[in-house]
Write a protein that holds these residues in place. Structure first.
Motif, PDB file in Angstrom:
ATOM      1  N   SER A 227       0.835  -1.203   0.000  1.00 28.67           N
ATOM      2  CA  SER A 227       0.000   0.000   0.000  1.00 28.67           C
ATOM      3  C   SER A 227       0.866   1.248   0.000  1.00 28.67           C
ATOM      4  O   SER A 227       2.099   1.184  -0.050  1.00 28.67           O
ATOM      5  N   VAL A 228       0.217   2.402   0.115  1.00 30.24           N
ATOM      6  CA  VAL A 228       0.944   3.661   0.153  1.00 30.24           C
ATOM      7  C   VAL A 228       1.862   3.737   1.369  1.00 30.24           C
ATOM      8  O   VAL A 228       2.872   4.450   1.347  1.00 30.24           O
ATOM      9  N   ALA A 229       1.572   2.968   2.406  1.00 31.09           N
ATOM     10  CA  ALA A 229       2.433   2.977   3.592  1.00 31.09           C
ATOM     11  C   ALA A 229       3.813   2.406   3.297  1.00 31.09           C
ATOM     12  O   ALA A 229       4.802   2.819   3.912  1.00 31.09           O
ATOM     13  N   GLY A 230       3.898   1.476   2.361  1.00 34.38           N
ATOM     14  CA  GLY A 230       5.182   0.860   2.051  1.00 34.38           C
ATOM     15  C   GLY A 230       5.780   1.288   0.735  1.00 34.38           C
ATOM     16  O   GLY A 230       6.910   0.892   0.422  1.00 34.38           O
ATOM     17  N   ASP A 231       5.046   2.047  -0.060  1.00 34.92           N
ATOM     18  CA  ASP A 231       5.541   2.482  -1.362  1.00 34.92           C
ATOM     19  C   ASP A 231       6.365   3.753  -1.197  1.00 34.92           C
ATOM     20  O   ASP A 231       5.827   4.848  -1.046  1.00 34.92           O
ATOM     21  N   MET A 232       7.672   3.606  -1.232  1.00 33.47           N
ATOM     22  CA  MET A 232       8.539   4.759  -1.010  1.00 33.47           C
ATOM     23  C   MET A 232       8.627   5.678  -2.227  1.00 33.47           C
ATOM     24  O   MET A 232       9.288   6.702  -2.185  1.00 33.47           O
ATOM     25  N   GLY A 233       7.941   5.323  -3.312  1.00 29.10           N
ATOM     26  CA  GLY A 233       7.871   6.234  -4.452  1.00 29.10           C
ATOM     27  C   GLY A 233       6.765   7.262  -4.323  1.00 29.10           C
ATOM     28  O   GLY A 233       6.665   8.180  -5.135  1.00 29.10           O
ATOM     29  N   THR A 234       5.926   7.122  -3.296  1.00 28.70           N
ATOM     30  CA  THR A 234       4.826   8.060  -3.077  1.00 28.70           C
ATOM     31  C   THR A 234       5.350   9.362  -2.486  1.00 28.70           C
ATOM     32  O   THR A 234       6.075   9.339  -1.499  1.00 28.70           O
ATOM     33  N   PRO A 235       5.010  10.515  -3.069  1.00 32.79           N
ATOM     34  CA  PRO A 235       5.455  11.799  -2.488  1.00 32.79           C
ATOM     35  C   PRO A 235       4.952  11.953  -1.057  1.00 32.79           C
ATOM     36  O   PRO A 235       3.805  11.634  -0.743  1.00 32.79           O
ATOM     37  N   ARG A 236       5.828  12.465  -0.197  1.00 28.83           N
ATOM     38  CA  ARG A 236       5.509  12.601   1.222  1.00 28.83           C
ATOM     39  C   ARG A 236       5.361  14.075   1.601  1.00 28.83           C
ATOM     40  O   ARG A 236       5.696  14.976   0.829  1.00 28.83           O
ATOM     41  N   LEU A 237       4.892  14.293   2.826  1.00 29.06           N
ATOM     42  CA  LEU A 237       4.613  15.637   3.299  1.00 29.06           C
ATOM     43  C   LEU A 237       5.903  16.426   3.523  1.00 29.06           C
ATOM     44  O   LEU A 237       5.991  17.607   3.199  1.00 29.06           O
ATOM     45  N   GLY A 238       6.938  15.795   4.086  1.00 30.16           N
ATOM     46  CA  GLY A 238       8.186  16.483   4.371  1.00 30.16           C
ATOM     47  C   GLY A 238       8.059  17.419   5.561  1.00 30.16           C
ATOM     48  O   GLY A 238       7.116  17.329   6.361  1.00 30.16           O
ATOM     49  N   GLY A 239       9.002  18.334   5.685  1.00 31.61           N
ATOM     50  CA  GLY A 239       8.972  19.227   6.831  1.00 31.61           C
ATOM     51  C   GLY A 239       9.969  20.357   6.722  1.00 31.61           C
ATOM     52  O   GLY A 239      10.824  20.402   5.821  1.00 31.61           O
ATOM     53  N   ILE A 240       9.857  21.300   7.661  1.00 33.51           N
ATOM     54  CA  ILE A 240      10.738  22.456   7.755  1.00 33.51           C
ATOM     55  C   ILE A 240      11.702  22.216   8.914  1.00 33.51           C
ATOM     56  O   ILE A 240      11.267  21.956  10.045  1.00 33.51           O
ATOM     57  N   ILE A 241      12.995  22.275   8.648  1.00 26.81           N
ATOM     58  CA  ILE A 241      14.014  21.965   9.660  1.00 26.81           C
ATOM     59  C   ILE A 241      14.804  23.224   9.970  1.00 26.81           C
ATOM     60  O   ILE A 241      15.392  23.845   9.079  1.00 26.81           O
ATOM     61  N   ASP A 242      14.809  23.561  11.233  1.00 23.74           N
ATOM     62  CA  ASP A 242      15.402  24.822  11.674  1.00 23.74           C
ATOM     63  C   ASP A 242      16.734  24.548  12.366  1.00 23.74           C
ATOM     64  O   ASP A 242      16.770  23.927  13.427  1.00 23.74           O
ATOM     65  N   PHE A 243      17.846  25.015  11.762  1.00 28.97           N
ATOM     66  CA  PHE A 243      19.163  24.867  12.378  1.00 28.97           C
ATOM     67  C   PHE A 243      19.578  26.155  13.097  1.00 28.97           C
ATOM     68  O   PHE A 243      20.752  26.445  13.237  1.00 28.97           O
ATOM     69  N   THR A 244      18.599  26.934  13.523  1.00 28.54           N
ATOM     70  CA  THR A 244      18.879  28.131  14.318  1.00 28.54           C
ATOM     71  C   THR A 244      18.189  27.974  15.661  1.00 28.54           C
ATOM     72  O   THR A 244      17.346  27.110  15.858  1.00 28.54           O
ATOM     73  N   VAL A 245      18.555  28.844  16.582  1.00 29.32           N
ATOM     74  CA  VAL A 245      17.923  28.814  17.906  1.00 29.32           C
ATOM     75  C   VAL A 245      16.605  29.572  17.844  1.00 29.32           C
ATOM     76  O   VAL A 245      16.581  30.726  17.417  1.00 29.32           O
ATOM     77  N   PRO A 246      15.513  28.973  18.244  1.00 28.64           N
ATOM     78  CA  PRO A 246      14.243  29.696  18.193  1.00 28.64           C
ATOM     79  C   PRO A 246      14.229  30.861  19.179  1.00 28.64           C
ATOM     80  O   PRO A 246      14.602  30.713  20.330  1.00 28.64           O
ATOM     81  N   ALA A 247      13.827  32.015  18.685  1.00 30.64           N
ATOM     82  CA  ALA A 247      13.749  33.184  19.559  1.00 30.64           C
ATOM     83  C   ALA A 247      12.460  33.196  20.353  1.00 30.64           C
ATOM     84  O   ALA A 247      12.358  33.870  21.367  1.00 30.64           O
ATOM     85  N   ASP A 248      11.477  32.462  19.881  1.00 30.39           N
ATOM     86  CA  ASP A 248      10.178  32.439  20.552  1.00 30.39           C
ATOM     87  C   ASP A 248      10.183  31.328  21.590  1.00 30.39           C
ATOM     88  O   ASP A 248      10.227  30.157  21.260  1.00 30.39           O
ATOM     89  N   THR A 249      10.140  31.672  22.852  1.00 28.53           N
ATOM     90  CA  THR A 249      10.211  30.671  23.924  1.00 28.53           C
ATOM     91  C   THR A 249       8.948  29.851  24.043  1.00 28.53           C
ATOM     92  O   THR A 249       8.909  28.885  24.803  1.00 28.53           O
ATOM     93  N   ARG A 250       7.902  30.217  23.293  1.00 27.89           N
ATOM     94  CA  ARG A 250       6.690  29.389  23.340  1.00 27.89           C
ATOM     95  C   ARG A 250       6.916  28.047  22.654  1.00 27.89           C
ATOM     96  O   ARG A 250       6.131  27.121  22.809  1.00 27.89           O
ATOM     97  N   PRO A 277       9.887  16.279   0.765  1.00 28.71           N
ATOM     98  CA  PRO A 277      10.348  17.677   0.715  1.00 28.71           C
ATOM     99  C   PRO A 277      10.999  18.104   2.027  1.00 28.71           C
ATOM    100  O   PRO A 277      10.483  17.831   3.113  1.00 28.71           O
ATOM    101  N   LEU A 278      12.130  18.792   1.909  1.00 29.27           N
ATOM    102  CA  LEU A 278      12.849  19.309   3.074  1.00 29.27           C
ATOM    103  C   LEU A 278      13.167  20.777   2.833  1.00 29.27           C
ATOM    104  O   LEU A 278      13.676  21.152   1.771  1.00 29.27           O
TER     105      LEU A 278
END
Length: 923
Positions: A227-250, A277-278
């Motif tokens: 199924s789509v769970a095992g098909d690694m050719g299916t496009p995925r949601l991805g994410g935003i990766i932050d290599f900085t220190v967050p200024a917002d303490t929340r 996507p990254l």
């Protein structure tokens, strides 16, 4: 880090590519970003942490989720990156969740409303099995992605799909919420499948261990992996990766753990070209410059550059940052390319700024064009076998269909026209199709695009109730219905279904958007799920009884023995008994009867059989046509059918380097029958099949003879080079010493027949032999008569002579699909093999022989004979016994099916002679 990203004031730079996906580096305002497999729309409107927050416990408790657009990644929930970007609920497992808000089976239970108990029970079985599999995979993962402290999303049952509510609207809202809650489970499974299949440090037989620890049937795990769970050719949601220190303490984040946790994960995703996507944020220009380009410098923020990205060379080095700074605009982009190395999964990435430098003379993208592009979402995957091509919109689909129907109408025979008109008259009555009636497809929106999905025969009545007559379209050429609300006046919809067909990047799914008067405002208590005890989950939707293959009557060559040997082989036995040389080997009469496919065949006169035995002896011994006595072969007799006007046209043609025989209507182009057997081509002539090509097809199907029924197209493609993803064919992997039960056999029948009911079933019917026999009770002859399916140019076979501008195209099964039809398992031998998918050596065993085993057997004389059917029924009876017969290896099948070894050489001799006749008469 800046907490907001300013909107472009002077428009985005023309450096941003218009197509998806994006690969390179960007400057958004004053921040530097790396983009892998990115989306232009997100780049132009990059959210900050307040708009796309990482998952935190308080957000989970408030039931606020976003499973539709990338969010800031947390090591506590890496599975969100693996959620499919455009999910369609289809396949053997997830088809049970394939409902819209309006179609959930809600029924009145006294004064309350609830999801139908049978459906709710099935949902919980799926949920429970997925949870157990995830737990088992977790115990087998040497290095788990993310941190040990995880954000646990509520399991679907906690939203209340098993409960009753005072209003129907509330019951539908809860069912919709519950269905959405399966998405993080699917993301977790996808991440686990990916890791165990690729990154296990030692070759472990993890599938067997998962089945044992999770208490699931191997077929259930195989269905999940397919199924789509095992098909690694299916496009995925991805994410935003932050290599900085967050200024917002929340949004507290372990700034040291996050980069180091995802170092290897990011590198492997990018190195292996995964469609995940990254969006990697490095921070402001000056900080990024020092971070990437200098060493030994003092910083006010922690410095970390992933080693995996350094190895790939996918970093915004100082010259890249300086280039981005020179380009005007608030959002600019520098495109990169990937170069594959000599070793697998060791690519390098290179900037194209020198090859494609920014040109200030280029006109910037206008506001109107930008708006159009921004709303054009990436096209989601289409459903396999639906007829919709990749990237094809609904408008383009029906436009192509209309042109094809005009072409089909131009080549229709009067009989085909009459049948189509009758079907159209029946469809006009407005009733839902029955069990063996027309197929129904529903067009539903996914990521802003309409996707064609199979309706499922068990739901046809519900679909007819949901969609009115103006929202249904019938295609008599293919005997298919298309239904969509966009066809006519839209049906009334309940509020709160915005996210059932999410258009691109939308707002997170929240409680307030779909609240009803009776919808729970808090999660229900978790239902305890024992992980180490309980019944084993088996595949669902098993047939109530055995295989539906009664003893079928296939056409005989002819009524009499004399006609049969003439029609098939051109043997004329009507003369007196032939005197043969003593040194000529003559097969026994018993062998001659078996060669005709029926050892109990009655013969009108004894001399007929004696002459046929002599004819077979001459066939084997002859090298040239004159070596066969004129009184035994029609080629030497000018009064025979070969020397009359042929009803159809037969041509010899070398296609893809192999000699074929093309049969078509005389004086008419359109559809073509291709056969590899010269013996079959000559029988078509002797039998007088035709003049319509549909009559030839009808007779070939009635004998279960292999052939192709082609169209000609100008498109020419090497179909052998098409990429297929690496996975087990057939029914998947099974552990060592696997012994199937009757439930296993029933599961195989259900999986096989479900596949044969798709448009791909037509290709199975064309195969003839064992594959055609297994398909004949599911696939109608009319399916074949319609000609190639819409997906022929993407999933079919191209046959080309290497010279002309035209090529023949027809549907053809892949090896994996043939393995599925024949019921092939890949069973561990108990020996390790580091190159194998499971880390173990496997052997293929099957319920039925593959076509290659049948081709070399004594049963194969060119058509499905009574002896073939007798063998088939014996095997079928043994499989339907309480304890089915054993699975058989490919080698054992070839040995067991030899039966009469003297028949195949006779068939080869007959084929050689027939080829010589056609070469002489149709050079």
């Amino acid at each position: 880090m800046s907490t907001t990203h300013s909107q472009p004031t002077d428009g985005p730079s023309p450096t941003i590519p218009l197509s998806h996906p994006l690969l390179g580096h960007a400057r958004i305002g004053n921040d530097i970003w790396s983009v892998y497999h990115g989306d232009r729309r997100l780049l132009l409107d990059m959210p900050d942490r307040t708009k796309a927050p990482p998952p935190e416990f308080n957000e989970v408790r408030k039931m606020r989720f976003n499973f539709w657009s990338p969010t800031y990644v947390s090591p506590k929930a890496p599975q969100l990156m693996f959620i499919p970007a455009c999910f369609t609920w289809c396949g053997r497992i997830f088809d049970a969740l394939n409902y819209r808000r309006e179609t959930f089976p809600i029924y009145a239970d006294g004064e309350k409303y609830r999801l139908h108990p049978r459906v709710a029970e099935h949902w919980y079985e799926i949920e429970s099995s997925m949870r157990r599999i995830i737990h088992a995979m977790w115990t087998l993962t040497p290095q788990n992605p993310g941190t040990q402290e995880r954000v646990e999303y509520p399991f679907p049952h906690r939203f209340g799909y098993e409960k009753a509510f005072f209003t129907e609207a509330a019951a539908r809202t809860v069912a919709l919420r519950s269905r959405h809650a399966f998405l993080p489970l699917i993301g977790e499974l996808s991440m686990r499948f990916w890791y165990l299949s690729v990154f296990s440090s030692t070759p472990i037989d993890w599938r067997e261990k998962v089945c044992q620890r999770a208490r699931v049937h191997p077929q259930w795990l195989a269905d999940l992996e397919a199924s789509v769970a095992g098909d690694m050719g299916t496009p995925r949601l991805g994410g935003i990766i932050d290599f900085t220190v967050p200024a917002d303490t929340r949004f507290p984040l372990d700034e040291v753990t996050l980069p180091r946790t995802f170092d290897w994960l990011l590198g492997q995703i990018i190195a292996r070209g995964m469609p995940i996507p990254l969006y990697i944020q490095w921070g402001p220009l000056e900080t990024t410059f020092h971070k990437i380009g200098a060493t030994g410098t003092s910083f006010t923020i922690p410095v970390f550059v992933p080693r995996s990205l350094q190895k790939l060379g996918f970093l915004p080095e100082p010259s890249e940052i300086a280039y981005l700074q020179r380009i005007p605009g608030s959002v600019v982009f520098s495109r990169w390319e990937v170069r594959r190395g000599t070793q697998p999964f060791e690519p390098t990435y290179h900037s194209l700024r020198d090859a494609e430098p920014y040109d200030p003379s280029k006109a910037p993208i206008t506001t109107h064009a930008t708006s159009t592009i921004e709303t054009s979402a990436p096209f989601p995957p289409v459903e396999p076998g639906s007829g919709q091509r990749t990237g094809e919109t609904m408008t383009e689909f029906f436009s192509r269909r209309e042109k094809e129907n005009v072409h089909r109408a131009s080549r229709e025979t009067p009989e085909q026209l009459q049948r189509r008109q009758q079907k159209e008259a029946n469809a006009a009555r407005g009733g839902a199709p029955g069990k063996k009636g027309a197929r129904v497809y529903v067009w539903e929106k996914s990521n802003g695009h309409f996707i064609r999905m199979a309706g499922g025969r068990q739901r046809y009545d519900d679909i007819w109730e949901e969609y009115g007559p103006q929202q249904r379209r019938y295609d008599g050429f293919r005997d298919e219905w298309d239904v969509c609300e966009a066809f006519g006046s839209p049906a009334e919809q309940d509020d709160g279904d915005e996210h059932d067909s999410q258009d691109g990047f939308g707002a997170p799914f929240t409680q307030e958007e779909d609240d009803g008067d009776d919808v729970p405002s808090q999660l229900l208590p978790e239902r305890p799920e024992p992980l180490e005890e309980g019944e084993i989950t088996v595949p669902n939707d098993q047939p109530a009884s055995g295989d539906d293959h009664d003893n079928l009557e296939f056409d005989r060559i002819a009524i009499s023995f004399r006609e049969a040997v003439y029609m098939r082989y051109g043997c004329t036995v009507g003369k007196k008994e032939i005197q043969v040389p003593q040194d000529l080997p003559i097969p026994a009469q018993e062998i001659a009867k078996k060669f005709l496919g029926n050892q109990n065949l009655s013969v009108e006169k004894p001399e007929y059989l004696q002459n046929f035995c002599a004819f077979l002896g001459y066939l084997k011994a002859s090298k040239h046509l004159p070596d066969i006595p004129p009184s035994l072969l029609d080629f030497h007799q000018s009064e025979q059918d070969l020397y009359c006007d042929w009803v159809v046209r037969v041509r010899r043609q070398t296609l893809n380097g192999k000699l074929c025989y093309v049969i078509q209507e005389t004086g008419r182009e359109g559809l073509y029958v291709l056969v590899e057997s010269a013996t079959t081509a000559l029988e078509v002539v002797r039998q007088g099949w035709g003049p319509s090509i549909s009559h030839v097809v009808e007779k070939l199907l009635a004998r279960n003879i292999k052939f192709l029924f082609c169209c000609q197209y100008k498109e020419i493609t090497n179909t052998e080079l098409r990429h297929t993803r690496k996975m087990y064919s057939g029914l998947g992997f099974r552990p060592h010493n696997y012994v199937p039960s009757q439930r296993d056999y029933q599961s195989y029948v259900a999986v096989r027949d479900q596949f044969l009911r798709t448009p791909r079933g037509r290709a199975a019917k064309l195969c003839g032999g064992i594959v055609g026999r297994l398909a004949c009770t599911v696939v109608s002859d009319e399916e074949v008569q319609r000609g190639p399916t819409d997906s022929v140019l993407t999933e079919g076979v191209c046959l080309w002579d290497g010279v002309s501008q035209w090529a023949y195209w027809d549907d053809e099964l892949t090896d994996k699909e043939i393995d599925l039809i024949c019921g092939v398992y890949h069973i561990s031998t108990g020996q390790t093999d580091s190159t194998a998918l499971s880390g173990q050596q496997t052997t293929a065993r099957s319920w039925w022989p593959r076509p290659s085993a049948m081709a070399n057997s004594g049963l194969n004389v060119g058509w499905w004979t009574p002896m073939c059917e007798q063998w088939f029924q014996r095997r079928l009876a043994s499989l339907e016994a309480p304890q089915p017969a054993n699975l058989v290896t490919h080698g054992a099948w070839k040995h067991n099916l030899k039966l009469e070894r003297r028949c195949p050489p006779l068939a080869e001799a007959a084929e050689r002679v027939a080829a010589q006749i056609l070469e002489t008469m149709r050079p």
